[in-house]
Enzyme design. Structure first.
Site, short mmCIF file in Angstrom:
data_model
loop_
_atom_site.label_atom_id
_atom_site.label_comp_id
_atom_site.label_asym_id
_atom_site.label_seq_id
_atom_site.Cartn_x
_atom_site.Cartn_y
_atom_site.Cartn_z
N MET A 37 -66.64 -22.12 -79.98
CA MET A 37 -65.83 -22.98 -80.83
C MET A 37 -65.04 -24.03 -80.05
SD MET A 37 -62.91 -22.10 -83.54
CE MET A 37 -61.64 -22.73 -82.48
N ASN A 94 -93.24 -4.98 -61.39
CA ASN A 94 -93.88 -5.62 -62.55
C ASN A 94 -94.68 -4.56 -63.30
OD1 ASN A 94 -92.94 -7.99 -61.43
ND2 ASN A 94 -94.88 -8.50 -60.43
N CYS A 109 -91.48 -5.56 -54.26
CA CYS A 109 -92.22 -6.82 -54.23
C CYS A 109 -92.55 -7.32 -55.63
CB CYS A 109 -93.48 -6.69 -53.39
SG CYS A 109 -94.65 -5.50 -54.04
C1 PEP Z 1 -96.05 -5.45 -59.25
O1 PEP Z 1 -96.74 -4.83 -60.04
O2 PEP Z 1 -94.82 -5.45 -59.28
C2 PEP Z 1 -96.68 -6.23 -58.19
C3 PEP Z 1 -95.96 -6.82 -57.26
O3 PEP Z 1 -98.02 -6.38 -58.23
P1 PEP Z 1 -98.78 -7.39 -59.24
O4 PEP Z 1 -97.75 -8.25 -59.88
O5 PEP Z 1 -99.74 -8.13 -58.40
O6 PEP Z 1 -99.42 -6.43 -60.19
#
Ligand code: PEP
Ligand code: MG
Length: 874
Positions: free
Chosen positions: A103, A766, A829
């Site tokens: 606001m 991931n 990673c």
């Molecule tokens: C992951 O799964 O986090 C990873 C780094 O591998 P990718 O993204 O290649 O599956």
């Protein structure tokens, strides 16, 4: 009874969570003895209560508001709603973190048809009184009642035209009185009820409007973008009015204690005489630079300068202040740590250390890791960006500004780029074959896919801006156009994408280049001094590895070997391997891949100057790699000297219903050990070759998608046999490490066993997020948007690590791993390795390093330093 309302005199700067930033600072300035018009703050807890009670302002809150108001009346010697000497107040929102999108301010609250006359008599200035009233009606109508202010501006404009004048200041008291009458009529017409004359009602309505604004769509978008929890709520500040519009010895302005664009240590800002706050912001009249005040009113200027310095010293940071001069007397209305560009943030932090105001650690904490993006990537020209209107929004998948002509295939992107044109590649989603087109593009826009989709991961790796998963666009790659909200953009149409915000624009917007100053190196040097986590990079080729090394990466934490085959003719070789239906054909294809891999590893080892390089064995989700079109299948058939029908049948046979859970990762090395043999040979031979040139590389071999120790043992035997043989053949000594990714929940659950074979773990968050939630990486974007809209989730678990669930698995696995192997080396990673909030988690979980895409390396270094300064490791 809980306390929901605090007088300014009752609070201080440490009460930010309860009073919001603005409230806490008003209280702090009061206790410092600065000239602050007094008032009170309705707390953030009152806001959460308002929502918990079903959007009702509890009677006890109302009672406390009026009790506080009584005290303010006494302090000011005025009375709310009084006909002779009325107290007027401003009402403003103020959350813990400053939040545009909430606001706006309401000024002059408390005026009505009667008190306006009182104000006119008291000040002997009817023009001022009616000017204040017309402003209040318009603001109240706009902000509290959501009536478009254009309704009122039209009335003002009509009067000016009638009178033949241009400026508001050329209207006299009678004009303004007439305007007020018209405003009141218009208000009643639009609202179906008269403008509220009871100041108490005005005040309560305004407080409720602030609370409501916490939940408006703009605020929700801003919160999500900046990771601000919905549960925080906002506070409301009610402050007695002082008037900058009382005449030529009054005025109002905004100033920073240092230049917020460059960081230069000079007072910076602007002010307007005979005006109220919104005139400065609205740009109706052109304000004067603050330096002018020195000539206009040297005493006030000197006092303001002194207060600015005092506040800066007190807060030990650059301040952003609002002030009003009422009949020659200065009042401070607000102060806060000023927002600044990344460039200015560095300079200010370093200067404050030099000035002895803060320590190096505090300077490091003063620079937001994410803000470095602006230094590392192209940005939009801010003026041009402000003038532009987004056509849609997707995920801010890879930061930076891109402007170019829309193209719909990698081939056209390449051709047009070669012809000197700037292009943005627009696809429903990208796949490995698009890689060269992606390299040739200024930016990438996709209609589908999440933060770990191919487009997002690859763009981040290259440092190319990317907006992914813009669900509103329909891309027709065949006919070369995309459509959004009924508007069509053909091939060649100029578009712009902001990979830092996710906004897409249907026009060209000028960009400005990234600029790294010497301050950057100084601050990064301090960050390195105070961090415990190492920072590696995810890089699949020497080019990206070199960029990351220059950004200070301490090794490669993830080399996705399947990505090494994206460019040129290489994809054909890997397809040959994938479609081979017997060992012999596969070995033939692998023999073609071996020299390419070896050469790339040599390049990466050298780019990293001999630092550790973790090579992740092939992990191609097959659907990303098999030929899709008949044309591609024909090409492959020709190359392999096989009938088209046979290739077609093989490709069909490879079809998987759930490719992300399919024949990938270590499963490939188990079914086709010859793949692991070839890769081992390439890794080891490359290391031997570069070590002969004086490098000291210890390669790290990493097996993906392991869920069971038996899988890892099987692959380990294959790798060890080959590595030992290659080393023996070469007659050299070479140390190498063997480890695994932890990215399958079962792998995390049995990490203690897996550590018997694995010398290191790298968390592939991931896949671990995908499999822990059961959300497909490729498809979750579609429904997660709904999750945010319905506040089921506040952020994307593929971008910010889910610490309660996925994080638990990480913590468990780190602990179990260390119990089996005390010196096990652990890193991350997944894409979370470049996210500051997740990096703090990794630090606390005891990881040794994070690995992220090259352009995120500096961000990760700074975030790692933040984590260790906040939570020092023993
Ligand atoms: C992951 O799964 O986090 C990873 C780094 O591998 P990718 O993204 O290649 O599956
Ligand atoms: Mg993975």
């Amino acid at each position: 009874m809980s306390k929901f309302v605090y007088l300014f005199a009752e609070g201080n700067a440490t009460m930010r969570n309860l009073l919001g930033g603005k409230g806490a600072n008003l209280a702090e300035m009061t206790s410092l003895g600065l000239p602050v018009p007094q008032g009170f703050t309705v707390t953030t807890e009152a806001c959460t209560k308002y929502y918990d009670d079903g959007k009702v302002l509890a009677q006890e809150v109302v009672d406390q508001i009026f009790a506080a108001l009584k005290v303010v009346e006494e302090q000011q010697g005025k009375k709310f709603g009084d006909n002779a000497n009325p107290l007027l107040v401003s009402v403003r929102s103020g959350a813990r973190a400053s939040m545009p999108g909430m606001m706006d301010t309401i000024l002059n609250l408390g005026l009505n048809n009667v008190s306006v006359e009182g104000l006119a008599t008291l000040t002997n200035n009817p023009r001022f009184a009616y000017d204040s009233y017309r402003r209040f009606i318009q603001m109240f109508a706009d902000v509290v009642m959501e009536i478009d202010k254009a309704n009122f501006e039209a009335i003002m404009d009509a009067r000016k035209e009638e009178k033949g004048v241009k400026l508001d200041t050329e209207l006299d008291a009678d004009d303004l009185k007439g305007i007020v009458e018209k405003f009141l009529v218009r208000y009643a017409e639009l609202k179906g009820e008269p403008f509220p004359q009871d100041p108490n009602q005005q005040l309560i309505e305004a407080v409720k409007a602030v609370f409501r604004s916490w939940d408006n769509p703009r605020a929700n978008v801003y919160r999500r973008l900046n990771g601000i929890p919905y549960s925080w709520g906002t506070a409301v500040n009610v402050q007695s009015m002082v008037f900058g519009n009382m005449g030529p010895t009054s005025g109002t302005g905004v100033a920073f204690s240092r230049n917020p664009s460059t960081g230069e240590n000079v007072l910076y800002g602007e002010y307007l005489f005979n005006a109220q706050g919104e005139d400065v912001v609205a740009g109706i009249r052109t304000p004067q630079p603050i330096a002018h005040l020195e000539q206009d009113n040297p005493a006030v200027y000197a006092q303001f300068k002194e207060l600015a310095l005092k506040l800066e010293k007190h807060y030990r940071d650059m301040q952003d202040m609002e002030f009003t001069i009422e009949n020659g007397k200065l009042y401070m209305l607000q102060t806060r740590n000023g927002k600044r560009t990344a460039q200015a943030a560095l300079k200010i932090a370093i200067d404050l250390v030099k000035e002895g105001l803060i320590t190096e650690q505090e300077a490091v904490l003063m620079v937001e890791p994410k803000s470095l993006d602006a230094l590392l990537h192209k940005g939009f020209d801010q003026k041009a960006l402000k003038a532009a209107k987004p056509i849609t929004k997707g995920l801010a998948a890879s930061p930076g500004a891109a402007c170019g002509q829309a193209v719909f295939s990698a081939e056209v992107a390449k051709e047009w780029n070669a012809a000197g044109k700037k292009v943005v590649l627009v696809r429903m989603e990208t796949s490995p074959e698009d890689i060269e087109g992606m390299i040739a593009s200024q930016g990438i826009l996709t209609g589908r896919g999440g933060m770990t989709s191919h487009a997002a991961v690859v763009a981040r790796g290259m440092g190319t801006p990317c907006v992914a998963g813009a669900g509103e666009i329909r891309v027709n790659e065949e006919e070369k156009y995309f459509e959004v909200n009924g508007v069509r953009y053909e091939e060649g149409a100029w578009i712009s994408c902001d990979g830092s915000t996710g906004y897409v624009y249907g026009e060209a917007i000028a960009t400005v280049d990234a600029e790294i100053s010497g301050d950057f190196a100084v601050l990064m040097g301090w960050a390195d001094k105070y961090r415990a986590l190492k920072v590696r990079t995810n890089a699949d080729n020497p080019r990206d590895a070199k960029v990351a090394n220059d950004f200070g990466a301490e090794g490669v934490g993830l080399c996705r070997t399947e990505h090494m085959f994206f460019e040129g003719d290489r994809i054909m070789a890997i397809r040959e391997m994938i479609v081979a239906d017997n060992v012999e054909d596969r070995k033939k294809a692998l023999a073609k891949l071996l020299p390419m891999q070896r050469q790339d590893f040599i390049g990466i080892y050298k780019a990293m100057e001999g630092k550790s390089v973790t090579v992740r064995y092939l992990d191609p989700p097959l659907h990303e790699f098999v030929p899709h079109t008949e044309e591609e299948m024909k090409e492959l058939a020709d190359q392999m000297g096989l009938p088209f029908e046979k290739i077609k049948a093989t490709v069909e046979g490879l079809h998987e219903f759930n490719p992300m859970l399919g024949h990938r990762g270590c499963r490939l090395s188990i079914t086709y050990p010859e793949i692991a043999e070839m890769q081992t040979r390439a890794v080891i031979e490359a290391a031997i070759a570069v070590n002969k040139e004086g490098y000291k590389v210890t390669p790290e071999i990493m097996i993906p998608l392991v869920g069971d120790i038996k899988e890892l043992k099987y692959v380990h035997e294959v790798v060890k046999a080959t590595a030992d043989q290659v080393i023996a053949e070469a007659g050299v000594e070479l140390e190498y490490k063997f480890g695994t990714m932890i990215e399958v929940p079962r792998g995390a659950l049995t990490a203690g066993e897996i550590a018997q074979v694995a010398e290191f773990f790298s968390f592939g968050t991931n896949d671990l997020t995908q499999m822990t939630y059961g959300f497909s990486r490729d498809d979750a974007g579609k429904f997660l948007e709904e999750y945010y809209a319905r506040k089921v989730f506040e952020s994307d678990p593929f971008a910010h690590l889910d610490q309660n669930g996925v994080g638990k698995l990480v913590e468990m696995a780190v602990k179990a791993g260390h119990e089996t192997r005390s010196d096990i080396h652990c890193g991350i990673c997944g894409e979370h390795g470049g996210d500051p909030e997740s990096i703090e988690f990794c630090h606390r979980a005891g990881l040794d390093y994070v690995s992220c895409s090259p352009f995120r390396v500096p961000i990760a270094r700074l975030a790692a330093a933040h984590a260790n300064i906040k939570f020092p490791r023993k």
